[in-house]
Write an enzyme that holds these catalytic residues in place. Structure first.
Site, PDB file in Angstrom:
ATOM      1  CB  CYS A 139     -23.112 -22.845  32.292  1.00 33.12           C
ATOM      2  SG  CYS A 139     -21.611 -23.791  32.593  1.00 33.12           S
ATOM      3  CB  ALA A 141     -17.981 -25.482  28.781  1.00 33.18           C
ATOM      4  N   GLY A 142     -20.493 -26.559  31.013  1.00 31.21           N
ATOM      5  CA  GLY A 142     -20.502 -27.137  32.382  1.00 31.21           C
ATOM      6  C   GLY A 142     -19.454 -27.011  33.181  1.00 31.21           C
ATOM      7  NE  ARG A 145     -21.629 -19.187  31.645  1.00 35.10           N
ATOM      8  CZ  ARG A 145     -21.894 -18.777  30.228  1.00 35.10           C
ATOM      9  NH1 ARG A 145     -22.752 -18.021  29.919  1.00 35.10           N
ATOM     10  NH2 ARG A 145     -21.352 -19.823  29.350  1.00 35.10           N
TER      11      ARG A 145
END
Length: 366
Positions: A139, A141-142, A145
Site C-alpha cells: 500500500c 506506507a506498508g 491496507r
C-alpha cells in the site's frame, strides 16, 4: 526493501513497488497495489515516475470487464456491498519490458472502507502469483491496507485467528498496524469461518452499515444491493428450495397482517443487542437522578423487528431520507425507515433503521 512473509509472498510500501517497477527484480514477478487509486498514474502523481503498462483487463463490481479481458470473471459477480459501477480491480503488465503483472485494487485507508468485499479477488491474485513466481503486496506506507490483506490471507490459508495471524505477520514486519475498521472486519471474517458469507447475519449487518455510510456520503444507493422481495413467488420458492437442500428448517416468514403478503423472512432480520428499555432513552436519562423515576421492572422486549432494505420498499429505492414503510399489496402501514437511525423500544439505537412493527405483521412459515 520488501519483507518476506512466506515463501513467494512479500509485504512492502509504495517505494518498494516503485523500485521494482522501474528496475525489475530477480525475485518479484507480481505486484498487488492496494492504494486509493488502482491506476499506475498514482506513481506519477507521487514522484513523477513514468512506468510503462499494458492493460489486461478492468473488472467492475457486478462482473463487467474490459474488452481485453482474457479470464473468466464470473466469480466477480457477487460483490456484496460494492456499487455496480465501482472499479473492483485493474490487471495489467507493467514495469521494465512489461515483465511484471500488476493488480491495482482501489482501497482507502479509512476505518469505514469496505475491506471484506475485496478479499476474494486479492486472494485469487496472491495464490496465482505464488504459483507463477513471487508477489509483493503493498500500500502507501506498508502498514495498514497491505497488512490487512495479508493478515486475512494468513487467516484463511493457515486457519489462524485474527490475533494470531497479525502476530505472525509482525514477526516478519514488526510495524504493521491495520486501522481499527479493518481489524473489526478481520474479526468478522474470522467469525464467518474465514470466508465472506453474504448470507451470514454478520455480513448482513455489515452490509447495512456500509449502505448507511454510503447514503450519508451522498453516494448513489444501488438498489441491486437490497435484499430480494420475499413476496415474489419465485424468490420465495428459491429460498425455500435452498434451505431444504441444505437440510435447514424452513425459515419463518413475516406477513402483512391485513393482506397476508410476505414482507420479510427471518434471514432478512438484522439482529441487535437489546438496550435497557425506557432507561436508555435520552429524556429518561436526564431524569434518572429522580429516585421516583426508576424503571427497573419495565418490560424492554422489542416492539419491532429491524430488517435489511428490501426491494419492495419503494420509498427507500426512491432515495428518501426517512418515511413510512407500507405494504406494496394493500398499502397498509407496516413500519418506518430512517437512514439516520431510530431507537428500538428496548432502547438500542439502530442505524440505519428499516423497522417493521410487530403489531402490523404476523409470523408464519412458507
Amino acid at each position: 526493501m520488501p519483507y518476506r512473509v512466506r515463501e513467494n509472498l512479500y509485504i512492502g510500501n509504495i517505494g518498494d513497488a516503485a523500485e521494482i517497477l522501474q528496475n525489475g527484480s530477480t525475485e518479484i514477478t507480481h505486484i498487488l497495489s492496494v492504494l486509493s487509486s488502482a491506476s499506475i498514474s498514482f506513481f506519477s502523481e507521487w514522484k513523477g515516475l513514468t512506468i510503462p503498462t499494458k492493460e489486461i483487463k478492468k473488472v467492475y463490481a457486478g462482473g463487467s470487464g474490459g474488452a481485453s479481458a482474457s479470464e473468466d470473471d464470473s466469480g466477480d459477480r457477487k460483490m456484496g456491498c460494492l456499487v455496480s459501477d465501482k472499479l473492483l480491480y485493474l490487471l495489467e503488465y507493467a514495469g521494465k519490458d512489461l515483465k511484471l503483472v500488476r493488480m491495482g485494487v482501489p482501497l482507502r485507508d479509512t476505518e469505514n472502507e469496505d475491506l471484506l468485499d475485496h478479499l476474494d479477488v486479492c486472494f485469487d491474485f496472491i495464490d496465482r502469483s505464488r504459483k507463477e513466481g513471487s508477489v509483493l503486496v503493498h500500500c502507501f506506507a506498508g502498514v495498514s491496507r497491505s497488512a490487512a490483506i495479508i493478515t486475512a490471507y494468513l487467516m484463511r490459508t493457515e486457519n489462524l485467528s485474527q490475533e494470531d495471524a497479525l502476530k505472525s505477520l509482525r514477526q516478519s514486519c514488526e510495524f504493521v498496524c491495520p486501522n481499527d475498521g479493518f481489524l473489526d472486519q478481520l474479526k468478522m471474517y474470522e467469525e464467518m469461518g474465514f470466508k465472506v458469507d453474504c448470507a451470514s447475519p454478520i455480513y448482513r449487518s455489515f452490509r447495512l452499515k456500509v449502505l448507511g455510510e454510503s447514503y450519508h456520503r451522498g453516494d448513489r444507493i444501488d438498489s441491486s444491493k437490497f435484499g430480494a422481495d420475499p413476496g415474489v413467488a419465485g424468490e420465495v420458492a428459491s429460498g425455500v428450495e435452498a434451505a431444504s437442500n441444505e437440510g435447514k428448517t424452513v425459515t419463518p416468514a413475516f406477513r402483512c397482517k391485513k393482506c397476508r403478503r410476505v414482507v420479510a423472512l427471518r434471514d432478512n432480520v438484522v439482529d441487535h443487542i437489546p438496550g435497557e428499555g425506557e432507561q436508555s432513552f435520552g429524556w429518561r436519562k436526564r431524569k434518572s437522578s429522580n429516585s421516583y423515576n426508576k424503571y427497573e421492572d419495565s418490560d424492554s422486549e422489542c416492539s419491532s423487528i429491524f430488517v435489511e432494505p428490501l426491494k419492495w420498499m419503494t420509498a427507500v429505492e426512491e432515495g428518501a431520507m426517512e418515511g413510512k414503510l407500507s405494504c406494496v399489496h394493500c398499502e397498509a402501514r407496516l413500519g418506518y425507515f430512517n437512514w439516520a437511525g431510530t431507537q428500538c423500544s428496548c432502547g438500542s439505537w439502530i442505524t440505519p433503521a428499516f423497522q417493521l412493527h410487530k403489531s402490523r405483521v404476523d409470523v408464519s412459515t412458507i
